[in-house]
Motif scaffolding. Structure first.
Motif, mmCIF file in Angstrom:
data_model
loop_
_atom_site.group_PDB
_atom_site.id
_atom_site.type_symbol
_atom_site.label_atom_id
_atom_site.label_comp_id
_atom_site.label_asym_id
_atom_site.label_seq_id
_atom_site.Cartn_x
_atom_site.Cartn_y
_atom_site.Cartn_z
ATOM 1 N N SER A 11 0.843 -1.200 0.000
ATOM 2 C CA SER A 11 0.000 0.000 0.000
ATOM 3 C C SER A 11 0.884 1.259 0.000
ATOM 4 O O SER A 11 0.859 2.047 0.940
ATOM 5 C CB SER A 11 -0.910 -0.054 1.225
ATOM 6 O OG SER A 11 -1.624 1.136 1.347
ATOM 7 N N ILE A 12 1.685 1.386 -1.067
ATOM 8 C CA ILE A 12 2.631 2.511 -1.122
ATOM 9 C C ILE A 12 2.297 3.464 -2.266
ATOM 10 O O ILE A 12 3.152 4.202 -2.739
ATOM 11 C CB ILE A 12 4.102 2.018 -1.225
ATOM 12 C CG1 ILE A 12 4.296 1.070 -2.415
ATOM 13 C CG2 ILE A 12 4.519 1.342 0.076
ATOM 14 C CD1 ILE A 12 5.757 0.662 -2.638
ATOM 15 N N SER A 47 -1.069 9.170 -1.692
ATOM 16 C CA SER A 47 -2.346 9.327 -0.990
ATOM 17 C C SER A 47 -3.337 10.039 -1.916
ATOM 18 O O SER A 47 -2.939 10.620 -2.934
ATOM 19 C CB SER A 47 -2.128 10.150 0.276
ATOM 20 O OG SER A 47 -1.864 11.493 -0.077
ATOM 21 N N LYS A 88 -0.372 8.841 4.689
ATOM 22 C CA LYS A 88 0.756 7.952 4.396
ATOM 23 C C LYS A 88 1.977 8.312 5.222
ATOM 24 O O LYS A 88 3.108 8.008 4.847
ATOM 25 C CB LYS A 88 1.085 8.011 2.902
ATOM 26 C CG LYS A 88 -0.031 7.541 1.985
ATOM 27 C CD LYS A 88 0.018 6.030 1.757
ATOM 28 C CE LYS A 88 -1.232 5.527 1.088
ATOM 29 N NZ LYS A 88 -0.995 4.378 0.215
#
Ligand code: SAH
Ligand code: DHB
Ligand code: MG
Length: 222
Positions: free
Chosen positions: A38-39, A42, A210
């Protein structure tokens, strides 16, 4: 000041300024279902990429580091008719998820995902004498950032906007003694952006959903 508050504020900003986008939400769900990390940028960062592309009137966008195509979809959705995105990804699995997400979002006609080490794909673009790009988003392996920036300059014209993600990394970037190759890479990128006579640049620290990171942004000058 806590990460919890950064997330709360990002939630408020998304509700107030970014709004809902089913295709983007679906892309994040598909990424999670495929176990992609999940990188992605945002939502507020994605919208910023979209705005920057609109502000510079971008028609041709190059992205280094596709993952599941979340940032790719943001960038593609900013472009006028006839616009295009070339996005480079090492992992066949990531590229496959990205292609599906991009298709579902309705942008497969304007996005090309190229698989392989980005340094090779960039060399290939140069060999093809690709028309210069108007905006270049560098977001792959951080240790190779300096090499990507060098080729990006060769694929640019005066006025090309170059954005590099993740240059702050919880503040690690200020540690001149760091031996972490990602930190060394980001520091070298910033030094290049600060000293290259073809670039005017700055960088912003960001907090949000993030965590604490930031991006560098530059414009190619004559
Ligand atoms: N831009 C994406 C996130 C990219 S994450 C978004 O915001 O939605 C970084 C991606 O770079 C990962 O998918 C990783 O597989 C890819 N990557 C890592 N090393 C690479 C390399 N040498 N060449 C091309 N892509 C690479
Ligand atoms: C990582 C990579 C990214 O592009 C990002 O935005 C955040 C983290 C990583 O490799 O950890
Ligand atoms: Mg990133």
């Amino acid at each position: 000041m806590s990460e919890k508050l950064w997330k709360t504020v990002d939630g408020y900003l998304v509700d107030t300024l970014v709004g809902a986008s089913p295709a983007l939400d679906d892309a994040l769900k598909a990424n999670a279902a495929a176990d992609l990390p999940s990188i992605d940028v945002s939502p507020t960062q994605g919208k910023l990429l979209y705005l920057l592309a609109k502000m510079c009137g971008a028609r041709r966008v190059l992205e280094v580091g596709t993952l599941g195509g979340y940032s790719t979809i943001w960038l593609a959705s900013s472009l006028p008719g006839g616009g295009s995105v070339v996005t480079l990804e090492l992992e066949e699995k990531h590229a496959a998820v990205a292609r599906k997400n991009i298709e579902h979002a309705g942008f497969s006609g304007m996005v090309e995902v190229r698989v392989g080490p980005a340094i090779e794909s960039l060399a290939q673009l140069q060999q093809e004498k690709a028309e210069p790009f108007d905006l270049i988003f560098i977001d792959a392996d951080k240790e190779s950032g300096p090499a990507y920036l060098e080729v990006a300059l060769r694929l640019s014209h005066v006025g090309t906007v170059i954005i590099v993600d993740n240059v702050i990394r919880d503040g690690a970037v200020a540690d001149a003694a760091s031996t972490d190759p990602r930190v060394v890479g980001s520091r070298r990128v910033l030094e290049m952006m600060g000293s290259n006579s073809r670039l005017e640049a700055s960088a912003l620290q960001t907090v949000g959903s993030k965590g604490y990171d930031g991006f560098a942004i530059g414009i190619v000058r004559p």
